[in-house]
Design an enzyme around this catalytic site. Structure first.
Site, mmCIF file in Angstrom:
data_model
loop_
_atom_site.group_PDB
_atom_site.id
_atom_site.type_symbol
_atom_site.label_atom_id
_atom_site.label_comp_id
_atom_site.label_asym_id
_atom_site.label_seq_id
_atom_site.Cartn_x
_atom_site.Cartn_y
_atom_site.Cartn_z
ATOM 1 C CB THR A 231 -5.442 1.178 7.262
ATOM 2 O OG1 THR A 231 -5.277 -0.120 7.839
ATOM 3 C CG2 THR A 231 -6.698 1.171 6.412
ATOM 4 C CG ASN A 232 -2.563 -2.966 5.614
ATOM 5 O OD1 ASN A 232 -3.303 -3.880 5.950
ATOM 6 N ND2 ASN A 232 -1.587 -2.514 6.401
ATOM 7 N NE ARG A 233 -7.899 -5.088 -0.815
ATOM 8 C CZ ARG A 233 -8.004 -5.965 -1.810
ATOM 9 N NH1 ARG A 233 -7.091 -6.004 -2.733
ATOM 10 N NH2 ARG A 233 -9.032 -6.795 -1.875
ATOM 11 C CB SER A 234 -4.337 -6.869 6.800
ATOM 12 O OG SER A 234 -4.471 -7.848 7.791
#
Ligand code: CTP
Length: 422
Positions: A231-234
């Protein structure tokens, strides 16, 4: 600080700060101080029960005039009409479930509800209560009634509640409440009271009434096996703020999100997990939409093979082969129907405008919202953001550092301008 209100001249705006009986009443002290610091004349009005949580003397000291708590003040026999008539805006923080019910029902049996019923000024309510109460259909119904009358709702946040529980219902941060109040006062010249049905400064806050808006939010999760994902940091906060702001402005909103925070009233939430889920949801929801906003951080790659059972260390380091995910925004651009407004986001760390301008053209959008996520207070997981809104028509709108709610309104202002030109 002694700041000024944008657009105001002469005497300071007169704001009634209503405080009802919730544990978050102590945060209203901070709201009061910040408003006074911003150059507002603040008249505090506490319900009698609110004084069990926070003292009148505190508001006497910090407000611009002594706090009032009763309809039966002999010195001022009709304070409810005086305050309501004089107010440029009334903000209630915290607004309890009980206060919302009495206001929605038109009750006027104490000074605060009487003032609310006796005013034509814009009203902002900031609910705070336990999650179970916030989610109760009666509370949501009362909020919907108030919104339909033009009342602005500053939605509560998720976080720690009284008694140590975690959930949605925590009073919005005082900085967010004050930002909203200042924003609403910004275009409302002193003495010009906006009637019911409009609660915004100068522009109708119902300027998206009848418009169907679809917003995506959050970082997608691409599974490796049943317990792991990429995933990512959003955080999804900007997308949620956009959905809530569009609903406040009258739109019918669908929020396609990987995030958990409660969306505000008037927002239909469609939870998704992966880029593939999000693509399916967005393509189908966009078919009937007037405005589509891709605020989500879609993973660009996903594992080519998803393991059906948990990978174990003993099996050795897995060969993780990745494949590209679909570019949802580009597909939305290809399928866009006549008159639809399409908005993308570009989170960059260098050559921000140049890259965002290229994405705007490549993906066929009307507006590209660019931000430099390496700047302090900007982007992922912050409550604030600083963006530049690039238009396909060559327009450039800089939105300096402010709350994500205020950034959402600035983006929606641009969307409204495009809609009205079509
Ligand atoms: N986007 C999308 N589908 C993807 C990737 C991105 O719909 N698979 C959308 C995002 O929601 C955003 C816009 O495209 O609105 C730009 O996303 P961004 O990650 O900045 O750009 P990318 O297209 O991923 O390009 P790059 O990897 O070169 O930054």
């Amino acid at each position: 600080m002694g700041g000024t209100i944008p657009g105001s001249t002469g005497a300071p705006p007169f704001v009634v700060l209503g405080v009802s009986a919730g544990i978050a009443a102590y945060k209203a002290v901070d709201v009061c101080r910040r408003l006074v610091d911003a150059g507002i004349h603040v008249a505090p009005v506490l319900t009698e029960r609110a004084t069990h949580f926070v003292g009148k003397a505190t508001f006497d000291a910090l407000g611009s005039e002594p706090a009032q708590t009763t309809l039966w003040d002999e010195a001022s026999p009709i304070p409810h009409t005086r305050l309501g008539q004089r107010a440029d805006l009334i903000v209630v923080a915290p607004a309890t479930a009980d206060l919302l019910a009495r206001y929605a029902g038109g009750f006027a049996d104490d000074l605060l509800t009487a003032t609310l019923v006796a005013t034509a000024a814009p009203v902002v309510v900031c609910p705070a209560m336990h999650t179970e109460m916030w989610e109760h259909p009666a509370v949501q119904h009362n909020l919907a009634v108030l919104i339909s009358r033009g009342v602005t709702v500053v939605a509560p946040e998720e976080g720690r509640l009284a008694g140590g529980d975690i959930g949605s219902g925590r009073l919005a941060d005082p900085s967010v409440i004050v930002e909203r109040v200042l924003g609403l006062l910004g275009g409302a010249p002193r003495g010009h009271h906006l009637g019911a049905g409009t609660a915004g400064g100068g522009r109708s806050t119902r300027d998206l009434a009848g418009i169907r808006v679809v917003v995506s939010a959050g970082g997608t999760r691409e599974p490796i096996d049943p317990v792991r994902f990429l995933t990512n940091r959003s955080s999804g906060k900007q997308g949620h703020a956009l959905a809530e702001a569009a609903a406040r402005r009258g739109a019918a909103v669908v929020l396609v999100t990987t995030g958990k925070p409660a969306a505000g009233p008037g927002v239909v939430v469609e939870p998704v997990e992966t880029a593939a889920d999000m693509e399916a949801a967005m393509l189908s929801r966009a078919e009937g939409a007037d405005v589509v906003i891709m605020a989500a951080a879609v993973a660009d790659f996903r594992p080519k093979v998803v393991q059906g059972s948990k990978l174990h260390k003993a099996d050795g380091v897995p060969d993780l082969i990745l494949e590209p995910t679909p570019d949802i925004l580009s597909e939305l651009g290809r399928r866009r129907r006549q008159g639809q407004v399409l908005v993308g986001f570009a989170a960059e760390t260098e050559r921000v405008s140049e890259r965002a301008r290229a994405k705007l053209a490549d993906k066929g959008v009307d507006l590209m919202v660019a931000n430099d996520v390496s700047a302090p207070g900007v982007g992922f997981d912050h409550d604030t953001n600083e963006v530049t809104i690039l238009g396909a028509d060559g327009s450039v709108t800089d939105v300096p550092l402010r709350s994500k709610d205020a950034v959402a309104d600035a983006i929606l202002d641009r969307v409204c301008a495009l809609l009205s030109a079509r």
